[in-house]
Write a protein that holds these residues in place. Sequence first.
Motif, PDB file in Angstrom:
ATOM      1  N   GLN A 254       1.606  -9.339  -4.824  1.00  0.00           N
ATOM      2  CA  GLN A 254       2.227 -10.418  -5.473  1.00  0.00           C
ATOM      3  C   GLN A 254       3.524 -10.465  -5.587  1.00  0.00           C
ATOM      4  O   GLN A 254       4.354 -11.661  -5.331  1.00  0.00           O
ATOM      5  N   HIS A 255       3.870  -9.351  -6.055  1.00  0.00           N
ATOM      6  CA  HIS A 255       5.499  -9.237  -6.250  1.00  0.00           C
ATOM      7  C   HIS A 255       6.336  -9.429  -4.842  1.00  0.00           C
ATOM      8  O   HIS A 255       7.262  -9.868  -4.964  1.00  0.00           O
ATOM      9  N   ILE A 256       5.747  -8.542  -3.861  1.00  0.00           N
ATOM     10  CA  ILE A 256       6.385  -8.645  -2.393  1.00  0.00           C
ATOM     11  C   ILE A 256       6.420  -9.967  -2.157  1.00  0.00           C
ATOM     12  O   ILE A 256       7.507 -10.671  -1.482  1.00  0.00           O
ATOM     13  N   SER A 257       5.452 -10.820  -2.256  1.00  0.00           N
ATOM     14  CA  SER A 257       5.235 -12.286  -1.901  1.00  0.00           C
ATOM     15  C   SER A 257       6.279 -13.055  -2.502  1.00  0.00           C
ATOM     16  O   SER A 257       7.013 -13.865  -1.900  1.00  0.00           O
ATOM     17  N   ASP A 258       6.752 -12.689  -3.741  1.00  0.00           N
ATOM     18  CA  ASP A 258       7.912 -13.339  -4.498  1.00  0.00           C
ATOM     19  C   ASP A 258       9.178 -12.940  -3.971  1.00  0.00           C
ATOM     20  O   ASP A 258       9.887 -13.749  -3.720  1.00  0.00           O
ATOM     21  N   TRP A 259       9.302 -11.550  -4.008  1.00  0.00           N
ATOM     22  CA  TRP A 259      10.692 -11.280  -3.343  1.00  0.00           C
ATOM     23  C   TRP A 259      11.181 -11.688  -2.187  1.00  0.00           C
ATOM     24  O   TRP A 259      12.322 -12.071  -1.761  1.00  0.00           O
ATOM     25  N   LEU A 260      10.043 -11.911  -1.071  1.00  0.00           N
ATOM     26  CA  LEU A 260      10.292 -12.580   0.373  1.00  0.00           C
ATOM     27  C   LEU A 260       9.932 -14.158   0.364  1.00  0.00           C
ATOM     28  O   LEU A 260      10.228 -14.480   1.547  1.00  0.00           O
ATOM     29  N   ALA A 261       9.837 -14.615  -0.583  1.00  0.00           N
ATOM     30  CA  ALA A 261       9.374 -15.933  -0.565  1.00  0.00           C
ATOM     31  C   ALA A 261      10.775 -16.741  -0.199  1.00  0.00           C
ATOM     32  O   ALA A 261      11.816 -16.346  -0.545  1.00  0.00           O
ATOM     33  N   LYS A 262      10.465 -17.936   0.821  1.00  0.00           N
ATOM     34  CA  LYS A 262      11.857 -18.487   1.283  1.00  0.00           C
ATOM     35  C   LYS A 262      12.213 -19.342   0.389  1.00  0.00           C
ATOM     36  O   LYS A 262      13.778 -19.739   0.464  1.00  0.00           O
ATOM     37  N   ASP A 263      11.558 -19.837  -0.519  1.00  0.00           N
ATOM     38  CA  ASP A 263      12.102 -20.664  -1.714  1.00  0.00           C
ATOM     39  C   ASP A 263      12.660 -19.919  -2.747  1.00  0.00           C
ATOM     40  O   ASP A 263      12.098 -18.713  -3.061  1.00  0.00           O
ATOM     41  N   ASP A 264      13.424 -20.535  -3.586  1.00  0.00           N
ATOM     42  CA  ASP A 264      14.049 -19.581  -4.745  1.00  0.00           C
ATOM     43  C   ASP A 264      13.806 -20.230  -6.154  1.00  0.00           C
ATOM     44  O   ASP A 264      14.500 -20.543  -7.019  1.00  0.00           O
ATOM     45  N   LYS A 265      12.386 -20.599  -6.313  1.00  0.00           N
ATOM     46  CA  LYS A 265      12.040 -21.446  -7.562  1.00  0.00           C
ATOM     47  C   LYS A 265      12.627 -20.473  -8.628  1.00  0.00           C
ATOM     48  O   LYS A 265      12.117 -19.137  -8.493  1.00  0.00           O
ATOM     49  N   PRO A 266      12.590 -20.609  -9.845  1.00  0.00           N
ATOM     50  CA  PRO A 266      12.868 -19.941 -10.923  1.00  0.00           C
ATOM     51  C   PRO A 266      11.694 -19.035 -11.221  1.00  0.00           C
ATOM     52  O   PRO A 266      11.786 -18.124 -11.923  1.00  0.00           O
ATOM     53  N   ARG A 267      10.529 -19.435 -10.859  1.00  0.00           N
ATOM     54  CA  ARG A 267       9.249 -18.672 -11.482  1.00  0.00           C
ATOM     55  C   ARG A 267       9.217 -17.409 -10.325  1.00  0.00           C
ATOM     56  O   ARG A 267       8.451 -16.567 -10.682  1.00  0.00           O
ATOM     57  N   ARG A 268      10.020 -17.335  -9.437  1.00  0.00           N
ATOM     58  CA  ARG A 268       9.978 -16.252  -8.300  1.00  0.00           C
ATOM     59  C   ARG A 268      10.462 -14.927  -8.685  1.00  0.00           C
ATOM     60  O   ARG A 268      11.607 -14.943  -9.418  1.00  0.00           O
TER      61      ARG A 268
ATOM     62  N   ARG B 140       0.832  -1.161  -0.032  1.00  0.00           N
ATOM     63  CA  ARG B 140       0.002  -0.229  -0.176  1.00  0.00           C
ATOM     64  C   ARG B 140       0.927   1.105  -0.151  1.00  0.00           C
ATOM     65  O   ARG B 140       0.647   2.181  -0.797  1.00  0.00           O
ATOM     66  N   ASP B 141       1.820   1.290   0.839  1.00  0.00           N
ATOM     67  CA  ASP B 141       2.492   2.613   1.007  1.00  0.00           C
ATOM     68  C   ASP B 141       3.413   2.875  -0.036  1.00  0.00           C
ATOM     69  O   ASP B 141       3.949   4.182  -0.329  1.00  0.00           O
ATOM     70  N   CYS B 142       4.062   1.638  -0.520  1.00  0.00           N
ATOM     71  CA  CYS B 142       5.243   1.971  -1.690  1.00  0.00           C
ATOM     72  C   CYS B 142       4.568   1.715  -3.208  1.00  0.00           C
ATOM     73  O   CYS B 142       5.139   1.886  -4.272  1.00  0.00           O
ATOM     74  N   LYS B 143       3.427   1.577  -3.165  1.00  0.00           N
ATOM     75  CA  LYS B 143       2.580   1.067  -4.436  1.00  0.00           C
ATOM     76  C   LYS B 143       3.259   0.027  -5.254  1.00  0.00           C
ATOM     77  O   LYS B 143       3.432   0.008  -6.435  1.00  0.00           O
ATOM     78  N   PHE B 144       3.553  -0.985  -4.400  1.00  0.00           N
ATOM     79  CA  PHE B 144       4.207  -2.360  -4.976  1.00  0.00           C
ATOM     80  C   PHE B 144       2.997  -3.110  -5.156  1.00  0.00           C
ATOM     81  O   PHE B 144       2.203  -3.249  -4.406  1.00  0.00           O
ATOM     82  N   HIS B 145       3.177  -4.306  -6.165  1.00  0.00           N
ATOM     83  CA  HIS B 145       2.087  -5.192  -6.097  1.00  0.00           C
ATOM     84  C   HIS B 145       2.183  -6.070  -5.039  1.00  0.00           C
ATOM     85  O   HIS B 145       3.451  -6.643  -4.858  1.00  0.00           O
TER      86      HIS B 145
END
Length: 115
Positions: free
Chosen positions: A58-72, A51-56
């Motif tokens: 879903q993107h944040i969830s990918d950035w911070l996901a513990k796994d490093d799957k290629p689709r992240r 909300r504050d940074c106007k990021f998506h």
Amino acid sequence: MDQLEFPLLGRLNAPSVAPEQWVRYAKTYRDVVRIAWELRRVKHSKADMARDCKFHAQHISDWLAKDDKPRRRSLPGDCITKFNNYVGNTLVSQWLARGDQLTVLEEITATKQVA
């Protein structure tokens, strides 16, 4: 009396500089983004950052996901400054500078030579 250790070298008007131990600890770009998030100054949620940074969200969830799957997705370069400001530390920028073996002193010297 034991000394207390502060996790970050605090600055009030800008993101704090992270201790070198965290820069060395991160092995990948995705690691350093997750660590910077864990070290955030104020424990806002991912939804707050979206909300504050106007990021998506879903993107944040990918950035911070513990796994490093290629689709992240990884934190894009043009979002680093906004991310640093939001989490309150410069760990991502420090890690990138270390990878290039760039020191702040070298940057200042190069800037003075151009001017």
